[in-house]
Design an enzyme around this catalytic site. Structure first.
Site, PDB file in Angstrom:
ATOM      1  N   LYS A   1       0.712  -1.270  -0.094  1.00 44.61           N
ATOM      2  CA  LYS A   1       0.062  -0.042   0.035  1.00 44.61           C
ATOM      3  C   LYS A   1       0.857   1.155   0.196  1.00 44.61           C
ATOM      4  CE  LYS A   1      -4.292  -1.753   1.959  1.00 44.61           C
ATOM      5  NZ  LYS A   1      -5.285  -1.465   2.979  1.00 44.61           N
TER       6      LYS A   1
ATOM      7  N   LYS B   1      -8.399 -11.045 -11.151  1.00 44.41           N
ATOM      8  CA  LYS B   1      -9.482 -11.257 -10.060  1.00 44.41           C
ATOM      9  C   LYS B   1     -10.667 -10.403 -10.369  1.00 44.41           C
ATOM     10  CE  LYS B   1      -9.497 -10.094  -5.551  1.00 44.41           C
ATOM     11  NZ  LYS B   1      -9.174 -10.048  -4.420  1.00 44.41           N
TER      12      LYS B   1
ATOM     13  N   LYS C   1     -13.785  -4.709  -7.365  1.00 44.96           N
ATOM     14  CA  LYS C   1     -14.799  -3.457  -7.471  1.00 44.96           C
ATOM     15  C   LYS C   1     -14.192  -2.223  -8.081  1.00 44.96           C
ATOM     16  CE  LYS C   1     -13.353  -3.182  -2.793  1.00 44.96           C
ATOM     17  NZ  LYS C   1     -13.730  -3.796  -1.625  1.00 44.96           N
TER      18      LYS C   1
HETATM   19  P1  AMP Z   1     -12.398  -6.872  -0.802  1.00 43.72           P
HETATM   20  O1  AMP Z   1     -13.691  -6.478  -1.171  1.00 43.72           O
HETATM   21  O2  AMP Z   1     -11.431  -6.940  -1.922  1.00 43.72           O
HETATM   22  O3  AMP Z   1     -11.743  -6.112   0.390  1.00 43.72           O
HETATM   23  O4  AMP Z   1     -12.207  -8.598  -0.270  1.00 43.72           O
HETATM   24  C1  AMP Z   1     -13.283  -8.786   0.751  1.00 43.72           C
HETATM   25  C2  AMP Z   1     -13.124 -10.200   0.913  1.00 43.72           C
HETATM   26  O5  AMP Z   1     -13.581 -10.757  -0.249  1.00 43.72           O
HETATM   27  C3  AMP Z   1     -11.568 -10.732   1.045  1.00 43.72           C
HETATM   28  O6  AMP Z   1     -11.675 -11.695   1.941  1.00 43.72           O
HETATM   29  C4  AMP Z   1     -11.382 -11.503  -0.355  1.00 43.72           C
HETATM   30  O7  AMP Z   1     -10.455 -12.125  -0.248  1.00 43.72           O
HETATM   31  C5  AMP Z   1     -12.614 -11.420  -0.947  1.00 43.72           C
HETATM   32  N1  AMP Z   1     -12.940 -11.501  -2.621  1.00 43.72           N
HETATM   33  C6  AMP Z   1     -12.816 -10.224  -2.996  1.00 43.72           C
HETATM   34  N2  AMP Z   1     -12.961 -10.389  -4.241  1.00 43.72           N
HETATM   35  C7  AMP Z   1     -12.911 -11.675  -4.365  1.00 43.72           C
HETATM   36  C8  AMP Z   1     -12.969 -12.529  -5.739  1.00 43.72           C
HETATM   37  N3  AMP Z   1     -12.897 -11.924  -7.046  1.00 43.72           N
HETATM   38  N4  AMP Z   1     -12.778 -13.863  -5.543  1.00 43.72           N
HETATM   39  C9  AMP Z   1     -12.940 -14.313  -4.356  1.00 43.72           C
HETATM   40  N5  AMP Z   1     -12.943 -13.665  -3.333  1.00 43.72           N
HETATM   41  C10 AMP Z   1     -12.951 -12.371  -3.475  1.00 43.72           C
END
Ligand code: AMP
Ligand code: TRP
Length: 333
Positions: free
Chosen positions: A114, A196, A199
């Site tokens: 970060k 991946k 968002k």
């Molecule tokens: P984030 O919203 O990116 O902060 O992630 C929140 C949680 O969702 C974390 O545990 C990530 O590992 C999981 N996560 C986010 N995007 C994905 C994805 N495309 N596939 C699987 N898990 C995800």
């Protein structure tokens, strides 16, 4: 009461990647560990280690709370709360910074990543973030902490801090154990299936958001990138697009990849996409309905108030005991 603690950062809209990779796992854990009480909080103090728009942040906090509930968390063994509404978290963060070494924080890979991205304004709070996280966990003497692989290092530091405090003061903190899902589905972008689903992807067609309408969901799946081979099997390397769609199907239907292959092996990609769209729509529709009910309701506020009250009760007591151990303030009668 045995506690399981986890925090989620309020950033951006929630897509099926987060749902399948994280939220569903939580709902499952809550059923599995039904003797434990779950302390689940929206980590808004963590979110501001990087500058956020205030109105956007406020909106996201509530959306996330409503979405977690809408996805099926049950009330019986849950306290859902907002981190900043429970003041002991920031207090404990400071106290634990007094037990954390610079060298330890400097080794945190998330900080290094970060800091590199935000090289102009790296805040001190981004650096001390793991001490805040340790406080979140140790305040409740959590036995288990469900997190993704990326948080493992922070949890190890939390354990080291707990052990350090215990060595000095006797058994004071429960040393928490991580609960890392073995095979959390990793959902990929619909337009660029080697990345991946995220968002932050500028292309809205790359993802399905939890609040997308039925029409949008179908459109996104229809336009998902596949390949030209037109034979139906899972192969992540050579057929990443189709394999991703198979993964989504398998996760939502709760059947194995092989079972999906078997079921659709004689079907065109087009027909499989229609079946997948039906499945996604069927799964998301009730969640969306419940979400819209909750987000406008007093019920959500009541749940968050109750969560904050319970969390405050426990954490204030623990923090006061720690103050006392450290010799802070006056001797209590
Ligand atoms: P984030 O919203 O990116 O902060 O992630 C929140 C949680 O969702 C974390 O545990 C990530 O590992 C999981 N996560 C986010 N995007 C994905 C994805 N495309 N596939 C699987 N898990 C995800
Ligand atoms: N740092 C975690 C993340 O980015 C969120 C978090 C904050 C957390 N405090 C926590 C997770 C305590 C588990 C326990 O995902």
């Amino acid at each position: 009461m045995k506690h399981i603690v986890s925090g989620i950062q309020p950033t951006g809209s929630i897509n099926i990647g987060t749902y399948l990779g994280s939220i569903r796992n939580f709902v499952r854990l809550q059923r599995e560990y039904d003797e434990h009480h779950f302390m689940l909080f929206i980590a808004d103090l963590h979110a501001i280690t990087i500058p956020r728009d205030r109105l956007e942040l406020r909106k996201t906090i509530k959306e996330l709370a409503a979405m977690y509930l809408a996805c099926g968390l049950r009330q019986e063994n849950l306290s859902l709360f907002i981190q900043s509404e429970v003041p002991a978290h920031s207090h404990m963060s400071y106290l634990l910074q007094c037990f954390t070494y610079m060298g330890e924080l400097e080794r945190m890979t998330q900080f290094k990543d970060k800091a590199q991205k935000h090289e102009k304004g790296v805040t001190a709070s981004l650096f001390t973030y793991p001490a805040l996280m340790a406080g979140d966990i140790l305040l409740y003497d959590a036995e288990y902490v469900p997190v993704g692989e990326d948080q493992k290092q922070h949890l190890e530091l939390t354990r080291d801090i707990a052990i350090r405090v215990n060595n000095r003061f006797g058994e004071f903190f429960t040393v928490p154990k991580p609960l890392i899902p073995k095979v959390g589905a990793r959902i990929m972008s619909l337009t660029e299936p080697t990345a991946k689903m995220s968002k932050s992807d500028a292309n809205v067609k790359s993802r399905i958001n939890m609040l997308d309408t039925d029409d949008i969901i179908r459109k996104r799946i229809r336009s998902a990138v596949t390949d030209s081979e037109a034979s139906f099997y899972y192969d992540k390397t050579n057929k990443p697009g189709l394999s991703n769609l198979i993964t989504i199907y398998s996760a939502l239907a709760d059947i194995s990849i092989e079972a999906v292959e078997q079921k659709y092996k004689d079907v065109s990609y087009k027909d499989f996409k229609e079946a997948l769209a039906d499945l996604v729509i069927e799964n998301l529709r009730p969640i969306r309905q419940r979400y819209h009910e909750l987000i406008q309701s007093k019920e959500l506020d009541a749940i968050l108030d109750e969560g904050a009250a319970y969390a405050s009760k426990i954490s204030n007591k623990k923090a006061a005991k720690f103050n006392h151990k450290l010799g802070l303030g006056r001797k209590r009668k």
